[in-house]
Design an enzyme around this catalytic site. Structure first.
Site, PDB file in Angstrom:
ATOM      1  N   ASP A  46       0.866  -1.185  -0.109  1.00 43.12           N
ATOM      2  CA  ASP A  46      -0.139   0.102   0.036  1.00 43.12           C
ATOM      3  C   ASP A  46       0.794   1.271  -0.137  1.00 43.12           C
ATOM      4  O   ASP A  46       1.421   1.455   1.031  1.00 43.12           O
ATOM      5  CB  ASP A  46      -1.026   0.122   1.334  1.00 43.12           C
ATOM      6  CG  ASP A  46      -1.666   1.118   1.322  1.00 43.12           C
ATOM      7  OD1 ASP A  46      -2.738   1.213   0.786  1.00 43.12           O
ATOM      8  OD2 ASP A  46      -1.522   2.144   1.922  1.00 43.12           O
ATOM      9  N   TYR A  51       3.217   9.673  -0.736  1.00 39.42           N
ATOM     10  CA  TYR A  51       4.326   9.147  -0.077  1.00 39.42           C
ATOM     11  C   TYR A  51       5.793   9.319  -0.519  1.00 39.42           C
ATOM     12  O   TYR A  51       6.644   9.271   0.175  1.00 39.42           O
ATOM     13  CB  TYR A  51       3.963   7.710   0.327  1.00 39.42           C
ATOM     14  CG  TYR A  51       2.614   7.144   1.026  1.00 39.42           C
ATOM     15  CD1 TYR A  51       1.974   8.028   1.625  1.00 39.42           C
ATOM     16  CD2 TYR A  51       2.425   5.963   1.020  1.00 39.42           C
ATOM     17  CE1 TYR A  51       0.917   7.715   2.494  1.00 39.42           C
ATOM     18  CE2 TYR A  51       1.258   5.550   1.589  1.00 39.42           C
ATOM     19  CZ  TYR A  51       0.469   6.430   2.476  1.00 39.42           C
ATOM     20  OH  TYR A  51      -0.609   5.969   3.113  1.00 39.42           O
ATOM     21  N   LYS A  76      -2.912   5.831  -4.065  1.00 40.50           N
ATOM     22  CA  LYS A  76      -3.593   6.823  -3.760  1.00 40.50           C
ATOM     23  C   LYS A  76      -3.379   8.269  -4.450  1.00 40.50           C
ATOM     24  O   LYS A  76      -2.311   8.823  -4.659  1.00 40.50           O
ATOM     25  CB  LYS A  76      -3.865   6.981  -2.323  1.00 40.50           C
ATOM     26  CG  LYS A  76      -4.041   5.716  -1.165  1.00 40.50           C
ATOM     27  CD  LYS A  76      -3.787   6.051  -0.189  1.00 40.50           C
ATOM     28  CE  LYS A  76      -3.503   5.009   0.900  1.00 40.50           C
ATOM     29  NZ  LYS A  76      -1.934   4.542   0.586  1.00 40.50           N
ATOM     30  N   HIS A 109      -7.308   9.857  -1.932  1.00 39.33           N
ATOM     31  CA  HIS A 109      -6.644  10.044  -0.538  1.00 39.33           C
ATOM     32  C   HIS A 109      -7.235  10.662   0.424  1.00 39.33           C
ATOM     33  O   HIS A 109      -7.335  10.485   1.662  1.00 39.33           O
ATOM     34  CB  HIS A 109      -5.160  10.428  -0.798  1.00 39.33           C
ATOM     35  CG  HIS A 109      -4.299  10.066   0.399  1.00 39.33           C
ATOM     36  ND1 HIS A 109      -2.965   9.990   0.064  1.00 39.33           N
ATOM     37  CD2 HIS A 109      -4.374   9.746   1.501  1.00 39.33           C
ATOM     38  CE1 HIS A 109      -2.104   9.544   1.243  1.00 39.33           C
ATOM     39  NE2 HIS A 109      -2.959   9.481   2.079  1.00 39.33           N
TER      40      HIS A 109
END
Length: 284
Positions: A46, A51, A76, A109
């Site tokens: 994930d 990120y 996301k 997200h």
């Protein structure tokens, strides 16, 4: 007992346990953590554009020697990428960063921006074969129902804070008519010592020869929640997935359910969240 899978409301089967790579800094560190996880038997990763480590995930999958079809990749979209046309372009860029022809699961997200326009483009991506399943992350206000009612393809998952102190019973009831499954971030309550050291977890850990964390993760699995604890520590990565050789009893599950206190560890208001989001736009 082997890794468990859940069938989503669109018929796709998702590995119920995976690796989360939030706050793993840089592509090389992410690649190493993912390779350690894949070698330990993980088949679900994930990540997210926010990120800033999607390339590391893609490199790990590409060089793992494991067929792409056996590894589930979730990512996301950030609110700055929401909107018809804009989201389609963002999906193509995401596939380039991950170096993969398709995503197994694509999420919105955060619950801000033109999420309805983004959802339309996500549905088109499913029709085009670029994405297999679509879902949401952090949609817990009335905006959840707004998407659920507008969606032609209903969200397969909703990723939210969920742990023994915050079990999301009411949210699960809201999602039940749509077959949408909860995915947990903060599955061990952000490492809260009070939660981790609850006497029931200590007693069950001694009984089954496991750690308190492993007991909590096993509880999530038996409650039908999808989990992906974050770690870059090879030993922790191995320990976290070592939860498929035992099973909690119905009585033990019920005892853990009794720990629910509706306590969140992330308490930022919607206004505060939106203000914070505006300060960050992920780089390509």
């Amino acid at each position: 007992m082997k890794q468990t899978y859940l069938t989503l409301n669109d018929g796709n089967r998702i590995p119920q346990f995976g690796l989360g790579v939030y706050q793993i800094a840089g592509d090389e560190n992410t690649k190493k953590a993912c390779r350690d996880a894949l070698n330990a038997g993980y088949r679900h990763i994930d990540t997210a554009h926010a990120y800033q480590n999607e390339r590391g995930v893609g490199a790990a999958v590409r060089t793992s020697g494991i067929p792409r079809g056996e590894i589930w990749i979730t990512s996301k979209l950030w609110p700055s990428e929401y909107g018809e046309g804009k989201t389609s372009a963002a999906i193509d860029k995401m596939l380039e960063r991950l170096d993969t022809p398709y995503l197994d699961l694509l999420l919105l997200h955060q619950q801000f921006g033109d999420y309805l326009g983004a959802w339309k483009d996500m549905e088109r991506a499913v029709e085009q074969g670029k994405v297999k399943s679509v879902g949401l992350s952090n949609f817990e206000s009335e905006r959840l129902e707004e998407v659920l009612e507008a969606a032609v393809i209903k969200p397969a998952v909703l990723q939210v804070e969920c742990h023994p102190y915050y079990q999301q019973h009411a949210l699960k009831q809201r999602l039940a008519p749509y077959g949408t499954i909860i995915e947990s971030w903060y599955p061990i309550g952000h490492g809260d010592t009070g939660l981790l050291n609850e006497p029931i977890f200590t007693a069950l850990a001694q009984k089954y020869g496991k750690t308190n964390v492993q007991i909590i993760l096993r509880w999530h699995i038996q409650e039908g929640v999808i989990v992906f604890p974050k770690s870059s520590n090879p030993q922790h990565i191995k320990e976290n997935i070592d939860i498929f050789d035992f099973e909690l009893t119905d009585e033990q599950i019920a005892s853990i359910r009794g720990l629910n206190k509706d306590i969140r560890f992330f308490n930022m208001s919607l206004a505060e969240q939106e203000a914070n989001l505006g300060r960050f736009v992920p780089a390509d």
